[in-house]
Structures are given as structure tokens and as C-alpha cells.
Enzyme design. Structure first.
Site, PDB file in Angstrom:
ATOM      1  N   ASP B 315       0.716  -1.077   0.084  1.00  0.00           N
ATOM      2  CA  ASP B 315       0.059  -0.047   0.109  1.00  0.00           C
ATOM      3  C   ASP B 315       0.846   1.218  -0.056  1.00  0.00           C
ATOM      4  O   ASP B 315       0.494   2.327   0.593  1.00  0.00           O
ATOM      5  CB  ASP B 315      -0.940  -0.097   1.225  1.00  0.00           C
ATOM      6  CG  ASP B 315      -2.276   0.627   0.947  1.00  0.00           C
ATOM      7  OD1 ASP B 315      -2.255   1.225  -0.114  1.00  0.00           O
ATOM      8  OD2 ASP B 315      -2.954   1.051   1.785  1.00  0.00           O
ATOM      9  N   GLY B 334      -1.735   7.825   4.267  1.00  0.00           N
ATOM     10  CA  GLY B 334      -0.683   7.120   3.381  1.00  0.00           C
ATOM     11  C   GLY B 334       0.623   6.917   4.136  1.00  0.00           C
ATOM     12  O   GLY B 334       1.051   7.539   4.815  1.00  0.00           O
TER      13      GLY B 334
END
Lengths: 317, 434
Positions: B315, B334
Site C-alpha cells: 500500500d 498513506g
């Protein structure tokens, strides 16, 4: 002088609401009669008298060029008084219900009503409220019997038979009344039917219609005698059912390369109006294997046959 | 060009771990001409071609190169965050030989020309393999499906709207139905945006104490449940992009038990971290979906061990200082992960939570299988994409040493045990740890 058709075929139904319910013998009877009208229509003197005194109303709730004009021409050539009613000018626009329209029309004593409606089942609903004969000129995504009959006549004239042929019906099966009527008719007459479309354009349960299902053209057209293309409506092209025109044409549009998967003598059909470059390439549509223009000619003849055969069964015929 | 190609290499006395064959043995592995010749016990130096380099491995692990199924790279449109070049350097240093980049770029990767651009640009600038996923809907708007057939033909390996969920079930149904005709894989972020609302971390006591709005687990399970119904209706091929909680695993388990073509990923972050790591508003631990409770993390690891979770992905999501050095609620979500995914995963192995082969399967073999890519295996004839892992070397994650353009790692200054020490892509060594 006029030459009446030799066929004495009578369609022993009050209405023609769909292919469903017709027998192989009845379909053949209509095709034989239609065949005679093809010849009569090519004469200078086309006028018949069998529907003289009859009133035919064409009631179109959905716009149509070829179906409406061919029904009009068919009725007139048989001597009927033909009236066209379109929804843009009718009281349906003023909020009148379908049933009220039926009652109003009934009071005018028409003999034959030709109806197209955007809702499946609407023509049958009208027929149940009327005393006259009703011909379905297309209801929603349900049936379009005269289209299937004219397609059958076109096939029979070019291939000499329907039985045993492999017919691939390609494109938007989901929304197509033409596909449904054709699947039924071709099955009744002993053809093998395939449907070819992306899964998004196939109705769930289609495999139980007596058809083989293919998702790609190579598999679907392999060995086909007839390739029948369907129209893809503009609003379904861009992302809702298929991603884009270019992708649809790339995978499912009929071009020379894909047509080559079918038999060398395969013939191409399309009920019209065509989207050139969407479901069919111009080279194919106008090519030597195309029957598309002949289909229009058969349309008038088969509608004369339907009007004639139904009217022979009318009271005081 | 083979004249200039790399010489054959024999890796001797390695612990060969090949999840594609359930193989975990001590043996030798020979690569030549960019492919794996063989991997077995006792090839020895006798039977190898002339000019072969012999590398004595002393029991270090040799495994298929990792396939990272979900990494954001900024090209096109956000090259300041990451380029194919920088991402591939980071990947090589993390043992990732194939990176699957995401389509939520600017412009989005939603037409065949952009796929073509990505592939050519990656070919010219990257040192590992890069394949794009394409957008599932045009402009990632969740309304109209993209040209799935043409995009797949151009080289898109799967279809996703990145970290956006498609709220319209009809769109999802048609996309699954249409994609089935091309055997295309749909990868979907399962988060109901309305249930996320303004939430920024896991909903619960910890968020409440911090005074932060929470994201309920139901945001994930509701969307996953819906998707599973759509898969059952369409028989499409579906992959949940990032599952985070125990409840989702139950849903996933039922779907798999029913024989549906459903698979799922979990991010390395959710397998190794939990909501407590957020601590005092540490924005490097702000990810989407949010880190969950320790019980959820444990459930994910257990599901990984059982094969219920198919894939571990990084990710990888580079964010620069300006978007992270903000109050927690305002910071971007993130974390980068390409370089640390393997070492973070080795923590689970060292703790005895999972087997090494299980970890490597989820990081290489399974994603390669799902995406139809040739890697993820050490079988003879497979591309020589492989890594050498030193299971025991201690190291500290130093942000200044990271290859990624952004340094937003939740493993900032973390002590790690074990890492990749050599990465080989198509027979060429692209990274060595010294």
C-alpha cells in the site's frame, strides 16, 4: 386488373400479438402468402381490394419510420382506409391513459389496429379492451412479430429453407424485441440459434430460450449461415452497458474480419436503423453478403400477408 | 544482446523457499539468460555452464521476487511524490521485483494510451517490472466503466478505482458482469464513503480519547457484503483491495466457502501495526483504511496463515512533508512501504506468528497468480526474478537511506531483523545490500 394471391391461408387468431403461440404451419402460411405479395409489389398495379371498406389505424407510441410506413403502405395496397396516429399529436400527451385511448378508438369501429408501444405488454393490454384485430408492431423489449416474419421470409428466399440453418443473433439482446421474436420463430422453424453479446447485454436466463450463448464473435459466428446484427441504442454505448463505441465495435462490431468466421456464403441482416461503425461496418452493411435492403422490401410484403390473413378471419369477412 | 547479458549465476547452499511448489529445502539454484534453469539439491559447480558466477549463500534464503499488488506511483501527474525510477529503486531495495501501480494518477490511467505511456515510461526508467492496474470507471468517477477489453489488451493487469469505492451497486454489477467476459480481475476498496464521513482513524475508545472522529469497521464490512452479493450475482472475479478487521474476514470466509471467485489483500501496515501506534497524533500512522485494534491485527495474521487473506501488499503511498506535517485530521493518509514490507513481514516470522513460506506466498506467488504474471515462482523456466534474504541481519530504518522520494514511513527509526540482501530482475542484479 388486379391479380389476387392464390393462397387461401387464413390466420385463425383474432390478433397477432407475438410469434409466441404461432405454429410452424401458420408461420409457413404467412411466409407463402408474403411470397406472393413480393411478386405483386413488383408490378406497376399494386392495388388489391381484399381490405376494401376496412379501417386500419396505426397507433405508434414510439417513433418509427420503416415499420409505420410499411404498415401504412401494406394497408393501402390492400385497399383499407389507413389512419396514422402518433403520440406527439394524440391525447396520450394530454394525460389520457392507455385504456381510455382504447375505449375512444373502439368507438370509431376500426377493423385493425397496428400498435407500437415502449412498454412490454402494452399491446396485449390494449387488445384485451378492443373489439378489433390488433397487430403488435413492437412492444418494449417483448415482441416484434412482423419483423421476425419478414426476416424469416428474407432468409427463406435466399437460402431456400430455414430448418437446419445456423443463425447468429448479435448485439443488444437484452433490450431487443427483435431478438426475442426471432429466437422464437427460428426455433419453431427448426433453425439453430446462437446469441452473441457481452454479458451485460444478455438477459439473465437466456440460455433457457433454446439458444447457444457466446460472448465472443469468433465463437458465435463460427459456421453461421446467417449473421443478424442488432442496433445498440446510443444511451447504452458509453459506460453503462458497454464502455465505449470503439471497444464495442472492436469486439462485437461486424466487420469483414469477423464475418469471415461465419460460413463463406453467410448472409448479413440488420433490422435497422443501423449505427454504422458501432454494430456494423459500412463495407459489410453495403457488401455482397448483405440482405439489409431486401429486408425492407420483405417488410411491406409480410405486413400485407399478415393484414390479409388476419382480415380473412374477421367477422363478416 | 546476450553478449552483454549477465553471466549465469549459481547460488550454492541456499535455503530455497518456493511457495509455488511448497518447497523449503537447502539446495542450489542456477540462473542463466534471464531465466531460472533449475532449483534443487546438489546441482554443484560441476554441471554449470562455463563462466558461471558461484555465489556461496551460507544458508541464506532464496525466494521468488516479491510482487507488490498495490503501490501508488506518481506518474503521470505527481512525479514530485514518486516516479517509476524512484519507486523501482525503493522496490529493488525491498526485494520487490514487480510493482503493480495504481490508476489514481493525474490523468487517471483509464484509457489504453495511458497504459501504453506507463509501460513505456516504466520500461525506460525503472529497474524492476512495473505493471499498471487500470481504472475501473472513467475518470475514477464511479459512474461509467472503462474499456476493460482494450485496456487489458494494452497491458492493464487488473481494474480498480484505487482507494475510491464505487457506491453505485448497479455500476459494480455491470462492471463485474462485463469484466467476466475478458476474465478481468476487479480490485475494489471496500469502504462506504458515507460511513467514513469525516472519520480519520479507527472508531473506538482510542479515537474518542484523542478527540478524533472514527471510521467504523462497518464501513468496510457493509461494502464488502454488498460486493460479495454482486459477485454471487455475476460470477465475476473480485479482489478486496485492503481488508482490516475481523468482521470482514468472516464475510470473506463465507464467500470463499461458497466457491465464489473472491480473494483479498491486507496491507503490511494492518498486519504489523495497530491503532495504538497512532500514539500522540503521529500522522505517519494515518493510513486508509485506518489501523485497527490489536484483535483485528491478530485476526488478519491468523487469516493469512490459513490462506484466507491471499495477498500482502505494501500500500505504498508517498506523501511529502507538506501533506503530513499537519494536524492529524488534516494530514493526508498513506505510508510508503516498498522498502520495508519484507522486513516488517519478517517480524511476524521471527515472532512465530506465521511461517516464512506463508509470508512469501502472500507477497509473491499469490499476487502473480491472481494477476496472471509469470513471476512468483522458482520453477525451471520462470523469469529469474528472485531475492536473497538474510533472515538475521539487524538494521535500522533510516529515512535518509530510503530510496523513495518521500519519507513517510511508519517504521521510521524502527529496528528490524532480516532483509533482502540481493535483488535480481530478469537475471540482472538490481540491488545489493552492503
Amino acid at each position: 386488373m388486379t391479380i389476387a394471391p392464390k393462397s387461401t391461408f387464413v390466420l385463425n387468431h383474432r390478433h397477432l400479438l407475438g410469434i409466441e403461440g404461432l405454429s410452424a404451419a401458420e408461420i409457413s402460411g404467412l411466409l407463402d402468402l408474403g411470397e406472393e405479395f413480393v411478386a405483386l409489389n413488383r408490378q406497376v398495379e399494386k392495388k388489391q381490394v381484399s381490405l376494401r371498406g376496412r379501417t386500419q389505424i396505426n397507433l405508434f407510441f414510439e417513433v418509427s419510420t420503416r415499420t409505420q410506413s410499411s404498415f401504412e403502405l401494406a394497408g393501402k395496397r390492400l385497399g383499407a382506409d389507413v389512419m396514422n396516429m402518433s403520440t406527439s399529436s394524440s391525447s396520450m400527451r394530454k394525460g389520457e391513459t392507455l385504456i381510455d385511448t382504447a375505449i375512444t378508438l373502439n368507438a370509431m369501429h376500426p377493423d385493425i389496429l397496428v400498435v407500437r408501444h415502449h412498454a412490454s405488454g402494452a399491446v396485449e393490454l390494449l387488445a384485451s379492451k378492443l373489439d378489433c384485430s390488433v397487430i403488435n408492431a413492437g412492444d418494449g423489449a417483448h415482441e416484434h412479430p412482423t419483423q421476425a416474419l419478414l426476416d424469416a421470409l428474407t432468409i427463406r428466399r435466399n437460402k431456400g429453407r430455414i430448418e437446419g440453418l445456423t443463425v447468429a443473433i448479435c448485439g443488444d439482446i437484452l433490450h431487443s424485441r427483435v431478438a426475442r421474436s426471432n429466437i422464437m420463430l427460428l426455433n419453431i422453424m427448426g433453425a439453430r440459434v446462437r446469441v452473441v453479446a457481452p454479458s451485460t447485454l444478455l438477459p439473465p436466463g437466456i440460455e433457457r430460450f433454446g439458444v447457444d450463448v457466446a460472448r465472443d464473435m469468433r465463437e458465435g459466428l463460427n459456421g453461421a449461415d446467417i449473421v443478424m446484427m442488432l442496433r445498440l441504442q446510443r444511451e447504452r454505448m458509453n459506460g453503462s452497458f458497454v464502455p465505449s463505441v470503439s471497444e464495442y465495435f472492436h469486439y462485437w462490431g461486424l466487420d469483414e474480419k469477423k464475418l469471415a468466421y461465419a460460413k463463406p456464403d453467410a448472409l448479413v441482416m440488420h433490422p435497422g436503423p443501423m449505427n454504422r461503425g458501432v454494430e456494423i461496418d459500412s463495407i459489410v452493411a453495403d457488401g455482397a453478403q448483405s440482405l439489409i435492403r431486401e429486408q425492407v422490401e420483405m417488410g411491406v410484403a409480410i405486413r400485407m400477408a399478415v393484414l390479409e390473413a388476419l382480415s380473412r378471419n374477421l367477422p363478416n369477412a | 544482446m546476450m553478449l552483454n547479458g549477465p553471466r549465469p549465476i549459481l547460488f550454492a547452499n541456499a535455503r530455497i523457499v518456493d511457495p509455488s511448489r511448497d518447497l523449503d529445502i537447502v539446495g542450489d539454484l542456477l540462473i542463466a539468460d534471464g531465466v531460472i534453469r533449475e532449483a534443487k539439491k546438489g546441482i554443484g559447480t560441476a554441471g554449470v555452464p562455463e563462466g558461471t558466477d558461484v555465489v556461496e549463500c551460507h544458508g541464506k534464503v532464496i525466494a521468488p521476487g516479491l510482487v507488490d499488488m498495490r503501490a501508488f506511483i506518481g506518474e503521470p501527474g505527481a512525479g514530485h511524490r514518486e516516479t517509476f525510477a524512484s519507486a523501482s529503486q525503493a522496490a529493488a531495495a525491498g526485494g520487490v521485483t514487480t510493482v503493480i501501480c495504481q490508476p489514481d494518477t493525474s490523468p487517471a490511467i483509464d484509457d489504453p494510451a495511458t497504459v501504453d505511456f506507463v509501460l513505456r515510461r516504466a520500461r525506460d526508467t525503472a529497474i524492476v517490472h512495473i505493471h499498471p492496474m487500470a481504472a475501473l470507471t472513467k475518470g475514477l468517477e464511479g459512474k461509467e466503466m472503462t474499456e476493460i477489453g482494450l485496456l487489458k489488451a494494452a497491458g492493464a493487469v487488473a481494474f480498480t478505482d484505487g482507494d475510491k469505492s464505487i457506491t453505485n451497486a448497479q455500476v459494480m454489477r455491470r462492471a463485474l458482469t462485463y469484466a467476466r467476459d475478458f476474465d478481468a480481475l476487479i480490485v475494489h476498496q471496500t469502504e462506504d464513503p458515507d460511513l467514513i464521513g469525516d472519520g480519520v482513524m479507527n472508531e473506538g475508545e482510542f479515537a474518542a480519547r484523542l478527540g478524533l472522529l472514527g471510521v467504523p469497521k462497518a464501513a468496510e464490512t457493509v461494502m464488502l457484503e454488498r460486493d460479495i452479493r454482486m459477485v454471487a450475482l455475476t460470477n465475476g472475479r473480485y479482489h478486496a483491495a485492503s481488508l482490516t478487521c475481523a468482521e470482514s474476514l468472516q464475510v470473506l470466509g463465507r464467500a470463499k466457502h461458497a466457491g465464489l471467485k473472491v480473494t483479498a489483500s491486507a496491507s503490511i501496515n494492518h498486519l504489523t501495526l495497530n491503532e495504538n501506534d497512532v500514539g500522540s497524533y503521529r500522522t505517519f500512522f494515518k493510513v486508509s483504511p485506518p489501523l485497527r485494534a490489536e484483535d483485528d491485527r491478530k485476526a488478519l495474521v491468523e487469516a493469512l496463515g490459513k490462506g484466507l487473506i491471499d495477498v500482502i501488499m505494501s500500500d505504498h503511498n508517498p506523501q511529502d512533508v507538506e501533506t503530513k506535517r499537519l494536524p492529524f485530521a488534516e494530514a493526508e493518509a498513506g505510508a510508503i512501504g516498498l522498502e520495508t514490507m519484507l522486513s516488517a513481514g519478517l517480524r511476524l516470522v521471527h515472532n512465530g506468528e506465521i511461517e516464512l513460506i506463508t509470508l512469501l506466498r502472500a507477497m509473491s506467488t499469490r499476487p502473480a497468480e491472481l494477476l496472471g504474471l509469470p513471476g512468483g515462482t522458482l520453477k525451471a523456466g520462470a523469469p529469474a526474478d528472485l531475492i536473497v534474504i538474510d533472515m538475521d541481519v539487524p538494521w535500522i530504518v533510516d529515512p535518509n537511506e530510503l530510496k523513495s522520494k518521500c519519507k513517510n514511513t511508519p517504521f521510521d527509526e524502527a529496528r528490524m531483523t532480516g532483509r533482502v540482501v540481493r535483488t535480481i530482475v530478469s537475471g540482472r542484479t538490481v540491488y545489493e545490500y552492503v
